[in-house]
Design an enzyme around this catalytic site. Structure first.
Site, PDB file in Angstrom:
ATOM      1  N   LYS A  41      38.983 -18.610  32.167  1.00 43.09           N
ATOM      2  CA  LYS A  41      39.728 -18.500  33.575  1.00 43.09           C
ATOM      3  C   LYS A  41      40.449 -19.767  34.153  1.00 43.09           C
ATOM      4  CE  LYS A  41      35.063 -20.414  35.084  1.00 43.09           C
ATOM      5  NZ  LYS A  41      33.796 -20.105  35.485  1.00 43.09           N
ATOM      6  N   TYR A 268      52.251 -46.872  49.843  1.00 40.64           N
ATOM      7  CA  TYR A 268      51.916 -46.324  51.062  1.00 40.64           C
ATOM      8  C   TYR A 268      50.824 -47.023  51.867  1.00 40.64           C
ATOM      9  CZ  TYR A 268      55.119 -42.345  50.710  1.00 40.64           C
ATOM     10  OH  TYR A 268      55.956 -41.358  50.436  1.00 40.64           O
TER      11      TYR A 268
END
Ligand SMILES: *Cc1c(COP(=O)(O)O)cnc(C)c1O
Length: 377
Positions: A41, A268
């Site tokens: 999955k 940042y």
């Protein structure tokens, strides 16, 4: 041989020899009579579902497990012929897709069981299903405590064939053996109640990776490994019980080196300021690639076989590392985010700890825009 890409150098390498090795260790652990349903999955935990499933199919995986119908269809289109179990929900609207692609749904509550049976009868066709029993996960599944209300339903099915019954452990990684044993005991009770009503499914399964390694009594007729196929340990203690090889490594290169004098702000929010004359390298990878923002000022990467710290905020597409202590570092040098370089290694488990998560989330978060390069296929 690993082929290198042209263009942005950020990529994952997927080692199929390691996939085969891990599958062999699983076979050794469970013996010749227990089947393997490989969990692929979420794009095979980020490794590439089609390629990994092909290798596993060729190496003797008996069945595959996915979360959604779409994931199952992807495998069928790649000519995977083994049974494919769709585990994370079945929706009546998708019945035709199940039938056309020979996918096996997992049914986990009574209303869907009835509705599917009716819809199939109307189509004059049959469908194999697996049924999930909730023995203590507290999530989807028929609760063991209400067995008297749902058990009779299985005797009334006309078009659904009860091919398998299974349950899922909630706490098999930790040493909380008692709870795991309790879940297993409850599942055995369900199996014997089914037997007493003459509804005996062909397969019964319970073990995911952790239980496969720690709890042989849970192997039953089939196991459902995920994480250990990809070479990761559900808990570090298990290294004594099984030897695995990590399948995925995540690599990039330095695209700029910059001399940054003392008191230079990096990135940042100015969360890092150099405390010495520094050499700062920028890497073309960011949180949009799944290099999580929580790694800002927390992670290390490997450059020239040494550890170099991530400094400043990880941004969407770029990350900065302090390479002041790496001798002879150059622009274009290979950087390992996850995996091995020389004698040094960063595991998914280690990266997970830095980002306050688990290795499963680290692997499944690696973005679709990071190419997977498959080798030793
Ligand atoms: C994902 C999953 C597994 C595999 O779990 P691992 O811990 O990765 O081995 C097994 N069973 C079910 C129902 C799952 O959803």
């Amino acid at each position: 041989m690993i082929k290198f890409l042209k263009g942005r150098p950020t990529h994952c390498c997927i080692d199929h020899a390691a996939v085969r090795w891990n599958l062999r260790q699983i076979k050794k652990t469970i013996g010749p009579h227990v089947k393997i349903l490989s969990m692929v999955k979420a794009n095979a935990y980020g490794h590439g579902a089609v390629e990994v499933a092909r290798t596993l199919a060729k190496s003797g995986s008996d069945a595959f497990g996915v979360a959604t119908v779409e994931e199952g269809i992807e495998l069928r289109r790649a000519r995977i012929t083994q049974p494919i179990l769709v585990l994370a929900g079945v929706y009546l609207e998708q019945l035709d897709q199940f039938l056309r692609n020979k996918l096996t749904p997992v049914v986990h509550e009574a209303a869907t069981l009835g509705a599917l049976d009716n819809a199939l009868r109307a189509r004059k066709t049959k469908l194999k299903i697996h049924v999930e029993i909730d023995t203590g996960m507290g999530r989807i599944g028929f609760p063991t405590s209400e067995i008297d209300s749902w058990l009779p339903l299985f005797g009334q099915l006309e078009s659904l064939i009860l091919d398998g019954v299974f349950s899922h452990f909630s706490d098999a990684e930790t040493a909380n053996e008692k709870y795991t044993q309790g879940q297993l005991a409850q599942f055995h009770q369900v199996l014997s109640r089914l037997k007493s009503t003459n509804t005996v499914p062909a397969t019964s399964h319970m073990a995911k990776s952790a239980a496969l390694v720690t709890t042989p009594a849970s192997h039953l007729s089939m196991v459902r490994p995920g994480l250990i196929l990809y070479g990761m340990y559900p808990a570090p203690e298990m290294k004594k019980q099984i030897v695995l090889k990590p399948v995925l490594s995540w690599r990039t290169r330095i695209i700029q080196l910059k001399r940054s004098p003392t008191r230079t702000y990096i990135g940042y929010g100015r969360t890092f300021v150099t405390k010495r004359n520094s050499l700062i390298a920028t890497l073309p990878v960011g949180y949009a690639d799944g290099y999580r923002r929580l790694l800002s000022n927390h992670a290390v990467v490997l450059v020239r076989g040494k550890r170099a710290p991530v400094v400043g905020r990880v941004s969407m597409d770029l990350t900065t590392v302090d390479v002041t202590d790496i001798r002879k570092v150059r622009e274009g040098d290979e950087v390992v985010l996850l995996g091995r370089q020389g004698a040094a290694e960063i595991s998914a488990g280690e990266m997970a700890a830095w980002a306050n998560t688990i290795s499963y989330e680290v692997l499944t978060s690696i973005g679709a825009r990071v190419p997977r390069i498959h080798y030793n296929t």
